[in-house]
Design a protein around this motif. Structure first.
Motif, mmCIF file in Angstrom:
data_model
loop_
_atom_site.group_PDB
_atom_site.id
_atom_site.type_symbol
_atom_site.label_atom_id
_atom_site.label_comp_id
_atom_site.label_asym_id
_atom_site.label_seq_id
_atom_site.Cartn_x
_atom_site.Cartn_y
_atom_site.Cartn_z
ATOM 1 N N CYS A 1 0.844 -1.191 0.000
ATOM 2 C CA CYS A 1 0.000 0.000 0.000
ATOM 3 C C CYS A 1 0.883 1.246 0.000
ATOM 4 O O CYS A 1 2.042 1.203 0.401
ATOM 5 C CB CYS A 1 -0.920 0.004 1.220
ATOM 6 N N ASP A 2 0.325 2.361 -0.420
ATOM 7 C CA ASP A 2 1.102 3.597 -0.508
ATOM 8 C C ASP A 2 1.419 4.180 0.866
ATOM 9 O O ASP A 2 2.504 4.718 1.092
ATOM 10 C CB ASP A 2 0.325 4.646 -1.315
ATOM 11 N N ILE A 3 0.455 4.093 1.781
ATOM 12 C CA ILE A 3 0.561 4.715 3.100
ATOM 13 C C ILE A 3 0.004 3.734 4.114
ATOM 14 O O ILE A 3 -0.948 3.005 3.828
ATOM 15 C CB ILE A 3 -0.218 6.048 3.144
ATOM 16 N N ARG A 4 0.597 3.743 5.322
ATOM 17 C CA ARG A 4 0.161 2.813 6.355
ATOM 18 C C ARG A 4 -0.112 3.552 7.667
ATOM 19 O O ARG A 4 0.730 4.320 8.143
ATOM 20 C CB ARG A 4 1.242 1.737 6.601
ATOM 21 N N PHE A 5 -1.294 3.302 8.237
ATOM 22 C CA PHE A 5 -1.639 3.712 9.591
ATOM 23 C C PHE A 5 -1.787 2.426 10.407
ATOM 24 O O PHE A 5 -2.171 1.388 9.858
ATOM 25 C CB PHE A 5 -2.968 4.464 9.620
ATOM 26 N N ALA A 6 -1.522 2.493 11.712
ATOM 27 C CA ALA A 6 -1.637 1.280 12.524
ATOM 28 C C ALA A 6 -2.210 1.597 13.898
ATOM 29 O O ALA A 6 -2.016 2.697 14.439
ATOM 30 C CB ALA A 6 -0.273 0.604 12.679
ATOM 31 N N ALA A 7 -2.898 0.619 14.457
ATOM 32 C CA ALA A 7 -3.404 0.722 15.822
ATOM 33 C C ALA A 7 -2.260 0.489 16.797
ATOM 34 O O ALA A 7 -1.380 -0.354 16.561
ATOM 35 C CB ALA A 7 -4.508 -0.308 16.050
ATOM 36 N N ALA A 8 -2.253 1.228 17.883
ATOM 37 C CA ALA A 8 -1.216 1.071 18.903
ATOM 38 C C ALA A 8 -1.163 -0.381 19.373
ATOM 39 O O ALA A 8 -2.191 -1.010 19.610
ATOM 40 C CB ALA A 8 -1.517 1.998 20.073
#
Length: 293
Positions: free
Chosen positions: A131-138
């Protein structure tokens, strides 16, 4: 296609593809691979979709290959992907280098954002990395996983991970197959942002809404293709290609709208209201997650 292990939702210009085997932490199967490619193809072809979010149902993003499938490889005497002979091919036909499993993400016309809501292991980590960008849960746990199964790095991760975070840290993660947390991934630059689990999806949708509200679709498409194409060529070719794109795109309607918005000190309007379901800028940033499974 009859979706059994994935879900595709479209709202306010954003397509959400959800891996949907929550009882198995969304473990990857041939069926999921096939459905995922179909969902991605539909989202990329839909003119109402401006950005694509990928996440998992329940507590996990994707816990890697399903254990039953791994056992099946032994019984069959070798690796069997469990996919049909004919597969949907999202992103194919842009460059030969992109016409392969997971590399097809590079040929898409719209940005992809991984919302890593829980464990991402093996092929699950591969999917997030493409994927181009990654967000993640703590606290989300990530691992390359392959070493503990006496397998090679999967689906080009040995090529991609060093380009994302550098050779030394990538080599350590690939060789050790150790578990690392989202917070370490953020420090390494693999994850753009780590958030409390309850804040993850609202933040992802707000970010996606900002992209599709302020950035021209043609710019999103061409910029991401420039980046991925430039991984395969020298700087002179990159500069010359950028010059050709500049000449072509400066003659387009989106460029005219961007300049007008700058001079008039307002946000650009790059698509008709109807394309986003009539949503206003405020409604776009208020996008919420699709119903949980």
């Amino acid at each position: 296609m009859d979706l059994k292990v994935t879900r595709l939702d479209v709202a306010d210009g954003i397509a959400t593809i959800t891996l949907n085997r929550p009882d198995r932490l969304n473990a990857w199967t041939g069926r999921m691979h096939t459905e995922y490619r179909w969902c991605l193809q539909q989202a990329d072809a839909d003119p109402a979709v401006r950005a694509i979010v990928i996440t998992g149902a329940g507590r996990g993003f994707c816990a890697g290959a399903d254990a039953r499938a791994l056992e099946g490889h032994i019984e069959k005497g070798g690796y069997d992907p469990g996919t049909p002979a004919e597969l949907p091919n999202p992103g194919y036909g842009i460059r030969p280098e992109f016409d392969a499993d997971f590399a097809f993400h590079f040929g898409l016309s719209k940005p992809t954002i991984a919302a890593i809501n829980g464990p991402a292991a093996g092929v699950g980590l591969v999917l997030a990395c493409f994927c181009d960008i990654r967000f993640a849960a703590a606290g989300a746990k990530l691992t390359t996983a392959h070493g503990r199964l006496a397998l090679p790095a999967e689906y080009g991760l040995s090529w991609l991970l060093p380009r994302l975070i550098g050779l030394a840290p990538a080599m350590e993660l690939l060789l050790s197959s150790r578990i690392f947390l989202a917070e370490e991934a953020e420090r390494l630059g693999l994850v753009h942002r780590v958030l409390p689990p309850e804040a993850l999806m609202p933040a992802v949708y707000e970010y996606a809404a900002g992209l599709i509200r302020a950035i021209a679709p043609s710019s999103l498409r061409e910029t991401r293709r420039q980046v991925y194409t430039d991984l395969h060529r020298d700087v002179r070719a990159s500069v010359e290609h950028a010059r050709d794109l500049l000449d072509r795109m400066a003659r387009g309607p989106e460029y005219r709208e961007g300049v007008a918005a700058l001079l008039e000190k307002r946000e650009p309007r790059f698509w008709p209201q109807a394309d986003a379901g009539g949503a206003s800028a405020e409604e776009l940033t208020a996008h919420t997650a699709p119903p949980a499974s």
